[in-house]
Write an enzyme that holds these catalytic residues in place. Structure first.
Site, mmCIF file in Angstrom:
data_model
loop_
_atom_site.group_PDB
_atom_site.id
_atom_site.type_symbol
_atom_site.label_atom_id
_atom_site.label_comp_id
_atom_site.label_asym_id
_atom_site.label_seq_id
_atom_site.Cartn_x
_atom_site.Cartn_y
_atom_site.Cartn_z
ATOM 1 N N GLU A 255 51.252 -20.122 3.559
ATOM 2 C CA GLU A 255 51.656 -19.003 2.610
ATOM 3 C C GLU A 255 53.435 -19.246 2.496
ATOM 4 O O GLU A 255 54.082 -18.861 3.654
ATOM 5 C CB GLU A 255 51.203 -17.551 2.669
ATOM 6 N N CYS B 178 58.027 -12.125 0.729
ATOM 7 C CA CYS B 178 57.569 -13.448 -0.150
ATOM 8 C C CYS B 178 57.064 -12.877 -1.485
ATOM 9 O O CYS B 178 57.105 -13.935 -2.429
ATOM 10 C CB CYS B 178 56.361 -13.829 0.719
#
Length: 496
Positions: free
Chosen positions: A240, A276
């Protein structure tokens, strides 16, 4: 012997150091994990849930100690970090409950017919998983975060790599987890830790490792992905990495511009812009002074960012320079904390025509930095969206009526290139739930069909095996006719 040095972001001073793992130590940890793999795989979901529950209890029992240690290394503040300890414990218990529920096993039974033998399909654990946690969430996405919890829930041993931004905390968490797992009856080797960059490389290359979980930068994730694909036996990497998460304003959203500007600023500066899911770009209709409104909101909010590491702080400053060099102009700036690892919060503006292949405007600038891009018409807007990389999240900002005529098309458009679409709800933060999707098209993640958060995260650490004409007594417990684990099954097409 080399060491990993820990620093205090608040003042840049050394907080401590930990010796890096030697190649022999890495090999030994992986060997223990590989030896434990059969026992962790054959343990019942209830047994694994007890292991995870014991680790969760250890976290909450040491919450104050852990939060203080984490604050020393990250500067994220005791309030947030104490809450994050509780979140990490809750995540461990959540994945334990998902493991018990059992749908992740995908048990499917086809009885024998005149043309086909009896077939039973069931997911099996991959084996030892290497986990590389994130700098920005030392608990929720750290060595005992989502990856570790979901892997243990399906019966995969975990070898985690200590994060250099909070290496002291990583070591302490590993100590607590190892003690808790042993006390709960988990096999030796169910969890292990290695320290150091070279140790991380050796971990991915170790023959005993069957999969990799990673949360962090594109550079780091792609480096591990390449390593895994160069092995004699290639293994999956679930990285990720994140990119620019776009927020798109409709024409009607200009009617509530001040609220939109404040919300956007609050989202992209939250946690000093080190999420993120931070919205890094606001696509707005031209002619509405949106960039200036966002700039005013930034000055009014006056954030004072402290970054996690010296490297991240320097990268944020360099990122602003790259964006300006790519055709953006600075609209507003507020100064960082000044001491330690600080960075300025910055709003920039750029025309949609600047979004062309290879432009730094298409890349994530990790930190309290965002770009407002103005578009002329819906066609220009859609071209701009199409120029962006795949992202973890995308946001549609509407007129707030619930009937904005542009909203439906924008939701459908963003759904083609992000993992999660929000409407009038800023994307910062990720809930650990059954429906969550925390992933996205390449290069936001290395495996777009997977999620690193939520119930479906367990699916990364298993592979399906079909058993043909195998006697019931020889099948895995979840697939046997008496269904001792009481998991959902599809038998002859019927869900039972």
């Amino acid at each position: 012997m080399s060491t990993t040095v820990s620093y205090r972001p608040a003042d840049g001073q050394v907080a401590g150091a930990v010796e890096d793992s030697t190649p022999e130590q890495v090999a030994a940890v992986v060997t223990r994990a590989a030896t434990a793999a059969t026992a962790t795989a054959t343990a019942s979901p209830a047994e694994r849930a007890a292991w995870l529950g014991a680790v969760a209890t250890a976290l909450t029992d040491h919450a104050e100690e852990l939060a203080r240690l984490a604050d020393t290394e990250t500067g994220l503040g005791l309030v947030r970090l104490t809450g994050e300890v509780a979140r990490a414990a809750a995540q461990l218990r959540f994945y334990a409950s998902v493991g018990i529920e059992g749908s992740w096993l995908g048990v499917t039974v086809d009885g024998a017919t005149d043309t086909s033998p009896r077939l039973v399909r069931v997911n099996q654990p991959l084996g030892p998983v290497a986990v590389f946690g994130a700098s920005n969430f030392p608990f929720a996405f750290g060595v005992l975060g989502n990856d570790t919890a979901s892997a243990l829930a399906v019966g995969c041993p975990v070898v985690a790599k200590a994060h250099p931004a909070h290496v002291l905390l990583s070591v302490r968490l590993a100590e607590l987890a190892s003690d808790a797992l042993a006390a709960a009856g988990a096999p030796d080797g169910a969890f292990g830790l290695v320290v150091g960059m070279d140790a991380g490389t050796a971990l991915v290359c170790a023959p005993g490792i069957s999969a990799v979980g990673f949360t962090g930068s594109q550079a780091g994730g792609l480096a591990l992905w390449r390593l895994a694909n160069e092995r004699d036996i290639v293994i999956p990497v679930y990285a990720e990495m994140g990119t620019v998460n776009p927020a798109v304003m409709t024409a009607g959203a200009r009617g509530r511009l001040e609220d939109v500007a404040r919300g956007f600023v609050g989202s992209f500066t939250l946690g000093s812009g080190q999420f993120c899911t931070k919205p890094g770009m606001l696509l707005a209709p031209a002619g509405g002074d949106v960039a200036d409104a966002v700039g005013r909101a930034l000055v009014e909010a006056a954030p004072s960012p402290v970054m996690l590491t010296e490297r991240i702080a320097a990268s944020a400053a360099a990122g602003v320079e790259r964006l300006v060099g790519a055709g953006a102009r600075e609209v507003a700036r507020t100064s960082g904390a000044g001491a330690g690892w600080s960075a300025d919060a910055v709003v920039l503006a750029a025309p949609a025509s600047a979004l062309h292949p290879g432009s730094p405007l298409l890349e994530e600038c990790f930190g309290p930095v965002a770009v407002v891009v103005e578009y002329d018409d819906p066609a220009d807007r859609d071209r701009a969206i199409g120029a962006l990389q795949g992202s973890l999240a995308g946001t549609v900002v509407t007129d707030g009526s619930g009937a904005d005529p542009e909203a439906g098309a924008l939701v459908a458009r963003l759904a083609r290139q992000v993992g999660r679409v929000t409407v009038d709800d800023w994307p910062t933060g990720v809930a650990w739930t059954w429906a969550q999707q925390h992933g996205g098209p390449w290069p936001a993640t290395s495996a777009p069909a997977a999620t690193s958060v939520g119930a479906a995260a367990l699916g990364r650490w298993v592979r399906p095996v079909c058993f043909q004409s195998v006697p019931d007594a020889l099948l895995p417990p979840a697939a046997r006719e008496d269904n001792p684990w009481r998991v959902p099954r599809r038998v002859d097409g019927e869900l039972r």
